[in-house]
Scaffold this motif. Sequence first.
Motif, PDB file in Angstrom:
ATOM      1  N   ALA A   1      14.712  -0.915  -0.581  1.00  0.00           N
ATOM      2  CA  ALA A   1      13.977  -1.071   0.680  1.00  0.00           C
ATOM      3  C   ALA A   1      12.534  -0.631   0.507  1.00  0.00           C
ATOM      4  O   ALA A   1      12.215   0.224  -0.323  1.00  0.00           O
ATOM      5  N   THR A   2      11.674  -1.217   1.298  1.00  0.00           N
ATOM      6  CA  THR A   2      10.268  -0.804   1.267  1.00  0.00           C
ATOM      7  C   THR A   2       9.634  -0.978   2.638  1.00  0.00           C
ATOM      8  O   THR A   2      10.018  -1.851   3.412  1.00  0.00           O
ATOM      9  N   GLN A   3       8.694  -0.097   2.906  1.00  0.00           N
ATOM     10  CA  GLN A   3       7.862  -0.234   4.104  1.00  0.00           C
ATOM     11  C   GLN A   3       6.450  -0.520   3.608  1.00  0.00           C
ATOM     12  O   GLN A   3       5.928   0.197   2.755  1.00  0.00           O
ATOM     13  N   ILE A   4       5.859  -1.580   4.144  1.00  0.00           N
ATOM     14  CA  ILE A   4       4.575  -2.046   3.618  1.00  0.00           C
ATOM     15  C   ILE A   4       3.541  -2.172   4.731  1.00  0.00           C
ATOM     16  O   ILE A   4       3.879  -2.479   5.868  1.00  0.00           O
ATOM     17  N   PRO A   5       2.267  -1.938   4.397  1.00  0.00           N
ATOM     18  CA  PRO A   5       1.203  -2.211   5.362  1.00  0.00           C
ATOM     19  C   PRO A   5       0.809  -3.675   5.284  1.00  0.00           C
ATOM     20  O   PRO A   5       0.478  -4.186   4.216  1.00  0.00           O
ATOM     21  N   VAL A   6       0.878  -4.367   6.411  1.00  0.00           N
ATOM     22  CA  VAL A   6       0.447  -5.770   6.436  1.00  0.00           C
ATOM     23  C   VAL A   6       0.022  -6.109   7.853  1.00  0.00           C
ATOM     24  O   VAL A   6       0.674  -5.741   8.824  1.00  0.00           O
ATOM     25  N   ASN A   7      -1.099  -6.785   7.969  1.00  0.00           N
ATOM     26  CA  ASN A   7      -1.607  -7.196   9.276  1.00  0.00           C
ATOM     27  C   ASN A   7      -2.664  -8.273   9.089  1.00  0.00           C
ATOM     28  O   ASN A   7      -2.950  -8.685   7.952  1.00  0.00           O
ATOM     29  N   VAL A   8      -3.237  -8.716  10.177  1.00  0.00           N
ATOM     30  CA  VAL A   8      -4.241  -9.784  10.132  1.00  0.00           C
ATOM     31  C   VAL A   8      -5.375  -9.441   9.167  1.00  0.00           C
ATOM     32  O   VAL A   8      -5.841 -10.303   8.411  1.00  0.00           O
ATOM     33  N   PHE A   9      -5.834  -8.191   9.168  1.00  0.00           N
ATOM     34  CA  PHE A   9      -6.920  -7.784   8.276  1.00  0.00           C
ATOM     35  C   PHE A   9      -6.433  -7.520   6.856  1.00  0.00           C
ATOM     36  O   PHE A   9      -7.179  -7.706   5.896  1.00  0.00           O
ATOM     37  N   ASP A  10      -5.213  -7.021   6.730  1.00  0.00           N
ATOM     38  CA  ASP A  10      -4.695  -6.606   5.424  1.00  0.00           C
ATOM     39  C   ASP A  10      -3.692  -7.624   4.902  1.00  0.00           C
ATOM     40  O   ASP A  10      -2.489  -7.527   5.142  1.00  0.00           O
ATOM     41  N   GLN A  11      -4.195  -8.596   4.163  1.00  0.00           N
ATOM     42  CA  GLN A  11      -3.365  -9.674   3.642  1.00  0.00           C
ATOM     43  C   GLN A  11      -3.207  -9.586   2.123  1.00  0.00           C
ATOM     44  O   GLN A  11      -2.871 -10.567   1.455  1.00  0.00           O
ATOM     45  N   ARG A  12      -3.407  -8.387   1.584  1.00  0.00           N
ATOM     46  CA  ARG A  12      -3.394  -8.229   0.133  1.00  0.00           C
ATOM     47  C   ARG A  12      -2.044  -8.612  -0.483  1.00  0.00           C
ATOM     48  O   ARG A  12      -1.996  -9.224  -1.558  1.00  0.00           O
ATOM     49  N   LEU A  13      -0.956  -8.273   0.180  1.00  0.00           N
ATOM     50  CA  LEU A  13       0.363  -8.600  -0.366  1.00  0.00           C
ATOM     51  C   LEU A  13       0.639 -10.095  -0.338  1.00  0.00           C
ATOM     52  O   LEU A  13       1.399 -10.616  -1.157  1.00  0.00           O
ATOM     53  N   LEU A  14       0.011 -10.787   0.612  1.00  0.00           N
ATOM     54  CA  LEU A  14       0.170 -12.238   0.665  1.00  0.00           C
ATOM     55  C   LEU A  14      -0.621 -12.892  -0.457  1.00  0.00           C
ATOM     56  O   LEU A  14      -0.128 -13.801  -1.139  1.00  0.00           O
ATOM     57  N   LYS A  15      -1.836 -12.429  -0.668  1.00  0.00           N
ATOM     58  CA  LYS A  15      -2.714 -13.056  -1.647  1.00  0.00           C
ATOM     59  C   LYS A  15      -2.195 -12.864  -3.068  1.00  0.00           C
ATOM     60  O   LYS A  15      -2.386 -13.728  -3.932  1.00  0.00           O
ATOM     61  N   THR A  16      -1.552 -11.714  -3.332  1.00  0.00           N
ATOM     62  CA  THR A  16      -1.058 -11.437  -4.681  1.00  0.00           C
ATOM     63  C   THR A  16       0.316 -12.055  -4.942  1.00  0.00           C
ATOM     64  O   THR A  16       0.767 -12.096  -6.092  1.00  0.00           O
ATOM     65  N   GLY A  17       0.958 -12.525  -3.886  1.00  0.00           N
ATOM     66  CA  GLY A  17       2.295 -13.090  -4.039  1.00  0.00           C
ATOM     67  C   GLY A  17       3.402 -12.056  -4.066  1.00  0.00           C
ATOM     68  O   GLY A  17       4.584 -12.400  -4.191  1.00  0.00           O
ATOM     69  N   LEU A  18       3.049 -10.781  -3.920  1.00  0.00           N
ATOM     70  CA  LEU A  18       4.052  -9.724  -3.997  1.00  0.00           C
ATOM     71  C   LEU A  18       5.010  -9.749  -2.807  1.00  0.00           C
ATOM     72  O   LEU A  18       6.194  -9.415  -2.945  1.00  0.00           O
ATOM     73  N   LEU A  19       4.514 -10.169  -1.645  1.00  0.00           N
ATOM     74  CA  LEU A  19       5.392 -10.243  -0.482  1.00  0.00           C
ATOM     75  C   LEU A  19       6.478 -11.290  -0.703  1.00  0.00           C
ATOM     76  O   LEU A  19       7.652 -11.065  -0.376  1.00  0.00           O
TER      77      LEU A  19
ATOM     78  N   GLU B   1      -0.418  -2.469  -4.724  1.00  0.00           N
ATOM     79  CA  GLU B   1      -0.018  -2.341  -6.121  1.00  0.00           C
ATOM     80  C   GLU B   1       1.298  -1.591  -6.283  1.00  0.00           C
ATOM     81  O   GLU B   1       2.015  -1.767  -7.270  1.00  0.00           O
ATOM     82  N   ASP B   2       1.635  -0.755  -5.316  1.00  0.00           N
ATOM     83  CA  ASP B   2       2.896  -0.013  -5.387  1.00  0.00           C
ATOM     84  C   ASP B   2       4.104  -0.952  -5.412  1.00  0.00           C
ATOM     85  O   ASP B   2       5.125  -0.648  -6.023  1.00  0.00           O
ATOM     86  N   VAL B   3       3.974  -2.073  -4.740  1.00  0.00           N
ATOM     87  CA  VAL B   3       5.105  -2.997  -4.593  1.00  0.00           C
ATOM     88  C   VAL B   3       5.532  -3.570  -5.939  1.00  0.00           C
ATOM     89  O   VAL B   3       6.730  -3.813  -6.174  1.00  0.00           O
ATOM     90  N   ALA B   4       4.601  -3.772  -6.849  1.00  0.00           N
ATOM     91  CA  ALA B   4       4.941  -4.328  -8.162  1.00  0.00           C
ATOM     92  C   ALA B   4       5.960  -3.451  -8.878  1.00  0.00           C
ATOM     93  O   ALA B   4       6.871  -3.950  -9.550  1.00  0.00           O
ATOM     94  N   TYR B   5       5.845  -2.152  -8.717  1.00  0.00           N
ATOM     95  CA  TYR B   5       6.775  -1.222  -9.361  1.00  0.00           C
ATOM     96  C   TYR B   5       8.142  -1.260  -8.673  1.00  0.00           C
ATOM     97  O   TYR B   5       9.181  -1.123  -9.324  1.00  0.00           O
ATOM     98  N   ILE B   6       8.136  -1.421  -7.366  1.00  0.00           N
ATOM     99  CA  ILE B   6       9.394  -1.483  -6.613  1.00  0.00           C
ATOM    100  C   ILE B   6      10.221  -2.682  -7.069  1.00  0.00           C
ATOM    101  O   ILE B   6      11.446  -2.607  -7.185  1.00  0.00           O
TER     102      ILE B   6
END
Length: 312
Positions: free
Chosen positions: A175-193, A162-167
Amino acid sequence: MTYRIFHNYRFSQLTLGTVQLGLNYGISNSEGMPDRAESFQMLQLAAQAGINTLDTARQYGHSEQVLGDFLEETGQAYDPNLVSKFKINPANLGHPERAWDEVHRSVKESLAALKVDRLPVCLHHKGAEPMAEVIKILPMMVRRLKEEGLIDIGGVSAYEPEDVAYILEEEVLEATQIPVNVFDQRLLKTGLLEQLRSQSKLVFARSVFLQGLFFMNPAQLRGSLKKAELHLVALQKLAQRAQMSVAQLAFSFVRDLPAVDSIVFGAVNQAQIQQNIALLNGPAIPPDVLAEIQDVFQAVEEEIVTPAVWRF
């Protein structure tokens, strides 16, 4: 090694995370911190391999000091892109000048430890505090740091998707550093990535191996991570189907996301740096396995994908 050109910088596709040089870090780390000599050899190896970007933070023990000592000792031989971070005490969020004093002091301390005059990239080290409150003062902080010539590029190390929406709403946060991995696909599912990509933000991906969780024996998990057992078993089976190691599967998944400019990885010895370089050059995930990964792990529990809330 490929590079992302951003402003006047070339950022390598791999970023060496240096928290391990200042703290005992990582759930699967049994070696502890490397000593000064090994740390210097690791930094030299990374530079020679074309890794020109180093990630650190005030909160990473004596990591910044190690980097500063290395740069001082090697002189002009290496000129890495340094990425560091600052915290804002939640109690100061409603007091802009107090927050500025805190941020200004932290960045100046980073510069002193790193023995440089300016940071190529400086990120707010976001915690669990509400981003809605942080964003009220953060753009002003970044502008002031840039005006004083202390940083070139500012942004946020995100704590949750949710932080990314504000960025995305703030042009000065580049610039941003984001958590993303095989288990953590939240940014992909929301379209924020994808939105980060469309706005040409500089994107660093962290937690590719979920702090080493992917390499643990599923049967030996304890506490809140016990829930990850079935997910790890599924991950191992998918890696076998792809004829890849778990490490290669996890790495390739993040590497091949179009929005990711650089992967932040940690290491406690030179061999681990070489292993990550090899992973960078490894194969892509077969399309059928990739589709299954996106399906099987689309809703992994937050207490698994957020290391800050792990309980043992």
